[in-house]
Design an enzyme around this catalytic site. Sequence first.
Site, PDB file in Angstrom:
ATOM      1  N   ARG A 143      -8.461  -2.259  -7.419  1.00  9.57           N
ATOM      2  CA  ARG A 143      -9.095  -3.444  -8.010  1.00  9.57           C
ATOM      3  C   ARG A 143     -10.201  -3.875  -7.061  1.00  9.57           C
ATOM      4  O   ARG A 143     -10.009  -3.901  -5.844  1.00  9.57           O
ATOM      5  CB  ARG A 143      -8.091  -4.602  -8.111  1.00  9.57           C
ATOM      6  CG  ARG A 143      -7.187  -4.571  -9.298  1.00  9.57           C
ATOM      7  CD  ARG A 143      -5.996  -5.499  -9.132  1.00  9.57           C
ATOM      8  NE  ARG A 143      -6.323  -6.888  -9.446  1.00  9.57           N
ATOM      9  CZ  ARG A 143      -6.348  -7.855  -8.536  1.00  9.57           C
ATOM     10  NH1 ARG A 143      -6.092  -7.596  -7.278  1.00  9.57           N
ATOM     11  NH2 ARG A 143      -6.630  -9.097  -8.907  1.00  9.57           N
TER      12      ARG A 143
ATOM     13  N   HIS B 236       0.842  -1.207   0.000  1.00 12.09           N
ATOM     14  CA  HIS B 236       0.000   0.000   0.000  1.00 12.09           C
ATOM     15  C   HIS B 236       0.874   1.253   0.000  1.00 12.09           C
ATOM     16  O   HIS B 236       0.564   2.245  -0.639  1.00 12.09           O
ATOM     17  CB  HIS B 236      -0.902   0.036   1.241  1.00 12.09           C
ATOM     18  CG  HIS B 236      -1.818  -1.139   1.348  1.00 12.09           C
ATOM     19  ND1 HIS B 236      -1.679  -2.085   2.330  1.00 12.09           N
ATOM     20  CD2 HIS B 236      -2.865  -1.529   0.578  1.00 12.09           C
ATOM     21  CE1 HIS B 236      -2.612  -3.013   2.170  1.00 12.09           C
ATOM     22  NE2 HIS B 236      -3.344  -2.703   1.115  1.00 12.09           N
TER      23      HIS B 236
END
Length: 569
Positions: free
Chosen positions: A288, A202
């Site tokens: 996603r 991340h």
Amino acid sequence: MSLGIHAPIPELYVSADSAQKLKLEAANLPSWDLTARQTCDLELLMNGGFNPLKGFLGQADYDNVVETMRLADGALWPMPITLDVSETFAETIEIGQDIALRDIEGVILATMTVTDKWVPNKAREAEKVFGANDLAHPAVHYLHNVAGSVYLGGPVTGIQQPVHYDFKSRRDTPNELRARFRKLGWRKVVAFQTRNPLHRAHQELTFRAAREAEANLLIHPVVGMTKPGDVDHFTRVRCYEAVLDKYPAATTTMSLLNLAMRMAGPREAVWHGLIRKNHGCTHFIVGRDHAGPGKNSQGKDFYGPYDAQELFKQHEAEIGIEMVDFKHMVYVQEKAQYYPANEVPEGCTVLDISGTELRRRLREGLDIPEWFSFPEVVAELRRTSPPRSKQGFTVFFTGLSGSGKSTIANALMVKLMEMGGRPVTLLDGDVVRKHLSSELGFSKEHRDINIKRIGYVASEITKNGGIAICAPIAPYAATRRIVREMIEAYGAFVEVHVATSVEECEKRDRKGLYKLAREGKIKEFTGISDPYEEPVNPELRVDTEGLDVDYCAHQVILKLESMGLIGGK
């Protein structure tokens, strides 16, 4: 770009003087105590996070939003923000009347002028907003089994914001964030939406996104309501604070968003974009399967991996915020760094740990490599979720009256107490009826209240590291699911279906209840005049016919061992 982008946006609060006056007047108004979700919604309505909404949607706006993702005036808005209430409360309310909206402590937060009152078509709402009327979706389950059956709509007058006692300095209204960006001279701000702890992938992704957009970074995690089973927000915020040091302070800031997520995939992504625009952001990272709820009842993903990005792209200009599409980041062993999955150099080894695998490693106390996450984050997660054999859990027996639930539950209790290590509490149906629910009858409503009470007590035992064993009939699937969600927030929930047939239970009929039910002397008797909804995927199914109690209890012990909840002998 002019500084107009950070000009204040309208809020629904009245001045402090008017608020004082309104508080006094509101004492005579009918009051609605807001649910946790409604409180989150109201906060973002009042502080401008849901701009242009002026209150909870009326019927025309609601119908339009459900069907076309637009308000009646044509403005883009993908999510129905509704005040759902009970039929009993709705009956007391007239159109044109003002009502007081209060938090769970009874503190008044706002008043609302009721302009609309209607019974929604919830199946249609589920179909259009979430893509399917499928109870495996947490928001569809909420819609049908938790939300009230009547909707009230109308403009809201804000009196004061909900009180938060935690992480006060990390919480900002849209206008507070806009003022901060203005002060720092940040023209471009890319927002990162998250409901999970941040790991190295991340961090790489957010660095890249900010670099690509030549923008500053706002880490904007949701701390209102996320998906049942997610890591609690206290732990997550401690994890974010541990990671924040890894970012350059001059270009990155973090703020907490008190949003109740719906996990609505594509529509949710558009909604998140509008909310971030209101908070003064210019760019937004869409991942996603953004805000996807996982698998549907057929075991397939609810939404395609790129559906959210496509819908966002279609509406990008109107949202007024640019999309930065999330590249799935993977660790390349030979290069010792992260790459987008589609840019991995040929012949290299890719390492990746899924969320499920991470949870397994935490649960079993296994190693979590440093390339995957920061030691500070792992330490924080280990504090909150120790290995399963050290956590509390609940064993929930369900089955017909006389199926043998209580007998097996008692045997299991003794076996677990013999092992030692954790306190064990048995919440048997009859005992609970006597001590917790003596005033309740056997109507569907009362049975549901009884099971939720058992669930509540079991969740508290589980949270505090004990073992709860429950043995009610619990005939309704929706109620069992609500209890599962209560408990899984704190530990494992092991559903055991005691699948003894009604014929066998009737033969045993120790209390003579089936006989009375057949004679019509007991109304609403499970298995005779009232349905028993069999669990579809219990953790374990046992049939007591022809088997002794000790064997059945041992099957449960073996199951608990295989789940890592108790140490093997």
